[in-house]
Design a protein around this motif. Sequence first.
Motif, short mmCIF file in Angstrom:
data_model
loop_
_atom_site.label_atom_id
_atom_site.label_comp_id
_atom_site.label_asym_id
_atom_site.label_seq_id
_atom_site.Cartn_x
_atom_site.Cartn_y
_atom_site.Cartn_z
N HIS A 117 0.83 -1.20 0.00
CA HIS A 117 0.00 0.00 0.00
C HIS A 117 0.87 1.26 0.00
CE1 HIS A 117 -3.06 2.90 0.92
NE2 HIS A 117 -2.67 3.04 2.18
N HIS A 118 1.86 1.30 0.87
CA HIS A 118 2.71 2.49 0.98
C HIS A 118 3.66 2.65 -0.20
CE1 HIS A 118 2.00 4.37 4.96
NE2 HIS A 118 1.52 3.19 5.28
N GLN A 119 4.24 1.56 -0.64
CA GLN A 119 5.28 1.64 -1.66
C GLN A 119 4.74 1.68 -3.09
OE1 GLN A 119 7.52 -1.82 -0.50
NE2 GLN A 119 8.73 -0.71 1.01
N LEU A 120 3.58 1.03 -3.30
CA LEU A 120 3.03 0.93 -4.65
C LEU A 120 1.74 1.73 -4.82
CD1 LEU A 120 3.47 -2.93 -5.04
CD2 LEU A 120 5.03 -1.15 -5.83
N HIS A 121 1.25 2.29 -3.70
CA HIS A 121 0.02 3.10 -3.72
C HIS A 121 -1.18 2.31 -4.23
CE1 HIS A 121 2.81 6.34 -2.95
NE2 HIS A 121 3.45 6.07 -4.07
N VAL A 122 -1.25 1.05 -3.85
CA VAL A 122 -2.38 0.20 -4.22
C VAL A 122 -3.37 0.16 -3.07
CG1 VAL A 122 -1.12 -1.20 -5.89
CG2 VAL A 122 -1.10 -1.85 -3.48
N ARG A 123 -4.64 -0.10 -3.38
CA ARG A 123 -5.68 -0.09 -2.36
C ARG A 123 -6.23 -1.49 -2.06
NH1 ARG A 123 -10.21 4.10 -3.80
NH2 ARG A 123 -10.89 3.40 -1.75
N HIS B 185 -8.35 -4.25 2.09
CA HIS B 185 -8.57 -2.93 1.49
C HIS B 185 -7.71 -1.95 2.27
CE1 HIS B 185 -11.21 0.87 1.05
NE2 HIS B 185 -10.38 0.77 0.01
N CYS B 186 -6.88 -1.20 1.57
CA CYS B 186 -5.94 -0.28 2.22
C CYS B 186 -6.30 1.16 1.84
CB CYS B 186 -4.51 -0.56 1.76
SG CYS B 186 -4.05 -2.31 1.81
N ARG B 187 -6.39 2.00 2.85
CA ARG B 187 -6.72 3.41 2.60
C ARG B 187 -6.09 4.28 3.67
NH1 ARG B 187 -12.79 6.02 1.74
NH2 ARG B 187 -12.08 8.17 1.33
N ASP B 188 -5.31 5.26 3.22
CA ASP B 188 -4.67 6.21 4.13
C ASP B 188 -3.86 5.51 5.22
OD1 ASP B 188 -5.87 8.29 2.70
OD2 ASP B 188 -7.64 8.28 3.98
N GLY B 189 -3.18 4.43 4.84
CA GLY B 189 -2.34 3.71 5.78
C GLY B 189 -3.06 2.75 6.70
N GLU B 190 -4.38 2.65 6.57
CA GLU B 190 -5.16 1.75 7.41
C GLU B 190 -5.63 0.55 6.59
OE1 GLU B 190 -5.56 2.10 10.64
OE2 GLU B 190 -4.44 3.99 10.63
N LEU B 191 -5.67 -0.62 7.22
CA LEU B 191 -6.05 -1.86 6.54
C LEU B 191 -7.37 -2.38 7.06
CD1 LEU B 191 -2.64 -3.79 6.62
CD2 LEU B 191 -3.43 -2.11 4.96
N THR B 192 -8.22 -2.78 6.13
CA THR B 192 -9.48 -3.44 6.47
C THR B 192 -9.44 -4.85 5.90
OG1 THR B 192 -10.71 -1.36 6.40
CG2 THR B 192 -11.99 -3.39 6.23
N VAL B 193 -9.70 -5.84 6.73
CA VAL B 193 -9.67 -7.23 6.28
C VAL B 193 -10.90 -7.54 5.44
CG1 VAL B 193 -9.63 -9.65 7.00
CG2 VAL B 193 -8.38 -7.93 8.33
#
Length: 228
Positions: free
Chosen positions: A104-110, A129-137
């Motif tokens: 998420h941080h390095q590739l900017h994928v969600r 699902h990744c958004r603004d550095g937070e992960l949702t399973v």
Amino acid sequence: MSTLLALDASSSACSCALWRDGEVLSRFALTPREHTRRLMPMIDELLAEAGLSTADLDALAYGHGPGSFTGLRIAAGVAQGLAFGLERPLIGVSTLEALALAAHHQLHVRYVVPALDARMNEIYVAAYHCRDGELTVLADEAVLPPEGFELPDERRDVDWCGVGSGWTLWEAMPARVQDALAQRLPERQPSAEWMARLAARAQARGEGRAPHEATPVYLRNEVAWKRA
């Protein structure tokens, strides 16, 4: 803020990372079958660079799995020993979650599917699902044959990123999974750098545990027990 040391030996890579007031120093090396020999020198080198000793640590963290059974026990044992001696809390971090956060941080994928080769024609896998550095399973961690993996029904129309050694078994996965992937990066390995970031969040939430509670997450053992 706090100072936290994270360790990982869950794959062919060996790594450690130091979180200090939001900054991270790390060491990472591909060292198959050399984790026992390499991990402690890496820790000493990292602390020396930061000008710290183990007494300056507020908590310890380790990659609790899933991953190599032997590697998980090495990281857990070292972290547990340090935590016992220092009387510090211990935090276990998911290797799959760390892979997802790094992507998420390095590739900017969600949308990320971290997968590790579990041998015996199986993979350890989850979906986030990744958004603004937070992960949702979106799919819980599991161990299963690659042909048995399915993406969450409600998110099949998004572009997914597959990371980790489990994607070397790409050709065995269902066609609908292959079609949903925008990119796959099987060379990526879990890293203590991203475990340190996750562990720092857990520590801030008061989730540190007593050292004797260190428990690797094998997944395969859990499945065998449930079947029995």
